[in-house]
Design a protein around this motif. Structure first.
Motif, PDB file in Angstrom:
ATOM      1  N   ILE A 101       0.917   6.158   7.979  1.00 58.00           N
ATOM      2  CA  ILE A 101       0.003   5.734   6.917  1.00 58.00           C
ATOM      3  C   ILE A 101      -0.064   4.210   6.908  1.00 58.00           C
ATOM      4  N   LEU A 102      -1.270   3.680   6.784  1.00 57.51           N
ATOM      5  CA  LEU A 102      -1.494   2.264   6.498  1.00 57.51           C
ATOM      6  C   LEU A 102      -2.360   2.189   5.262  1.00 57.51           C
ATOM      7  N   GLY A 103      -1.800   1.688   4.159  1.00 58.55           N
ATOM      8  CA  GLY A 103      -2.536   1.590   2.912  1.00 58.55           C
ATOM      9  C   GLY A 103      -2.541   0.181   2.379  1.00 58.55           C
ATOM     10  N   GLU A 104      -3.596  -0.154   1.647  1.00 62.08           N
ATOM     11  CA  GLU A 104      -3.707  -1.523   1.126  1.00 62.08           C
ATOM     12  C   GLU A 104      -2.602  -1.859   0.142  1.00 62.08           C
ATOM     13  N   GLU A 105      -2.254  -0.933  -0.729  1.00 61.93           N
ATOM     14  CA  GLU A 105      -1.328  -1.272  -1.815  1.00 61.93           C
ATOM     15  C   GLU A 105       0.133  -1.045  -1.468  1.00 61.93           C
ATOM     16  N   GLY A 155       1.097  10.410  16.305  1.00 58.90           N
ATOM     17  CA  GLY A 155       0.049   9.675  16.995  1.00 58.90           C
ATOM     18  C   GLY A 155      -1.183   9.429  16.161  1.00 58.90           C
ATOM     19  N   LEU A 156      -1.211   9.974  14.940  1.00 57.00           N
ATOM     20  CA  LEU A 156      -2.317   9.736  14.020  1.00 57.00           C
ATOM     21  C   LEU A 156      -1.876   8.821  12.885  1.00 57.00           C
ATOM     22  N   THR A 157      -2.796   7.972  12.436  1.00 57.94           N
ATOM     23  CA  THR A 157      -2.547   7.103  11.291  1.00 57.94           C
ATOM     24  C   THR A 157      -3.663   7.276  10.272  1.00 57.94           C
ATOM     25  N   TRP A 158      -3.281   7.486   9.024  1.00 55.38           N
ATOM     26  CA  TRP A 158      -4.233   7.529   7.912  1.00 55.38           C
ATOM     27  C   TRP A 158      -4.359   6.107   7.363  1.00 55.38           C
ATOM     28  N   VAL A 159      -5.590   5.605   7.343  1.00 58.95           N
ATOM     29  CA  VAL A 159      -5.853   4.228   6.927  1.00 58.95           C
ATOM     30  C   VAL A 159      -6.578   4.294   5.581  1.00 58.95           C
ATOM     31  N   LEU A 207     -11.844   4.547   0.615  1.00 59.36           N
ATOM     32  CA  LEU A 207     -11.959   4.621   2.070  1.00 59.36           C
ATOM     33  C   LEU A 207     -10.782   5.371   2.657  1.00 59.36           C
ATOM     34  N   ILE A 208     -11.082   6.390   3.455  1.00 58.78           N
ATOM     35  CA  ILE A 208     -10.069   7.207   4.111  1.00 58.78           C
ATOM     36  C   ILE A 208     -10.438   7.302   5.582  1.00 58.78           C
ATOM     37  N   GLY A 209      -9.618   6.692   6.426  1.00 59.61           N
ATOM     38  CA  GLY A 209      -9.859   6.735   7.856  1.00 59.61           C
ATOM     39  C   GLY A 209      -8.720   7.429   8.576  1.00 59.61           C
ATOM     40  N   VAL A 210      -9.038   8.054   9.691  1.00 58.18           N
ATOM     41  CA  VAL A 210      -8.034   8.657  10.567  1.00 58.18           C
ATOM     42  C   VAL A 210      -8.175   7.988  11.930  1.00 58.18           C
TER      43      VAL A 210
END
Length: 260
Positions: free
Chosen positions: A67-71, A80-84, A104-107
């Motif tokens: 996971i990469l999140g702003e907060e 191998g997957l990242t949720w942005v 915003l939800i990115g994979v």
């Protein structure tokens, strides 16, 4: 590729949870904290609550994904997957009561963003793109996304969030493009990319973006047939200076002007 249906279902569950966390706070007397010394980068409890809600679901459904999140930053994974995640893209608009902010939800995989949602809880619109999906679901039903075929800068509509754009040099480069288009509009945050994917504007040019600002919009615009790169024509997945264009001709013409 892993089970795309399960990933897509999870993305929509995240968007639903973010809506539930954010809407009770919208257009209320919500307190605001400032994350930027010497400037103003607002964050609210709505931002934090939405990201916590999304992370809780990922912990239950997708514990091996990063996971990469702003907060709340980065959480490593092994799949191998990242949720942005950007829980509220456009917090300045949110605290001003305007309805153009979004979730915003990115994979992303090793190649960059492969799927994204731009969700607007208050308007009730959800833009989806990636893995052969490109659609808007909203109050008037479901509509396919497709960029329009504008090839001439003189007929194009250009959008960005801030008139200042970025550095002094960035702003000067932006103005070279703005001087050549038919119409320039400001202040839409992620909604500008959604409108490009929907075929209502032709260019979005921004600077100073973070990966969580662009992962989902990049996937949505590309799924609708558009082009998203940095100002040199390379990958935009890391943020920075980004251009999104409806057609290759517009992209080339704008890049020439941006680079002087």
């Amino acid at each position: 590729m892993q089970d795309r249906t399960a990933i897509i279902d999870t993305a929509h569950a995240l968007a639903d949870a973010a809506r539930d966390a954010i809407l009770p706070h919208f257009r209320t007397r919500l307190g605001t904290d400032n994350k930027l010394a010497g400037g103003f980068d607002p964050v609210t409890e709505a931002d934090r609550a939405a990201e916590r809600a999304m992370r809780d679901i990922l912990g239950q459904r997708r514990p091996d994904d990063a996971i990469l999140g702003e907060e709340y930053g980065t959480q490593p994974g092994t799949s191998g997957l990242t949720w942005v995640l950007d829980p509220i893209d456009g917090t300045r608009g949110f605290i001003s009561g305007t309805p153009t902010w979004g979730v915003l939800i990115g994979v992303a995989d090793h190649s960059g963003p492969v799927y994204g949602l731009i969700d607007q809880p208050y308007i009730g619109e959800r833009f989806e793109g990636g893995w052969r999906r490109a659609s808007l679901t909203g109050p008037r039903g479901v509509k396919p996304l497709a960029v329009r075929d504008t090839g001439d800068l003189a007929q194009a509509t250009l959008m960005t969030t801030f008139p200042e754009v970025g550095t002094t040099d960035d702003a000067a480069a932006f103005r070279r493009v703005a001087a050549r288009v038919r119409l320039t509009r400001y202040g839409m945050d992620c909604y500008a990319y959604a409108l490009l994917a929907l075929g209502h504007v032709d260019l979005v040019i921004e600077a100073g973006l973070q990966p969580y600002d662009i992962a989902a919009p990049l996937a949505v615009v590309q799924a609708a047939g558009g082009i998203v790169t940095d100002w040199q024509g390379g990958s935009a997945a890391s943020g920075g200076r980004v251009i999104a264009a409806a057609t290759p001709a517009l992209h080339r013409a704008a890049l020439d002007l941006l680079n002087g």
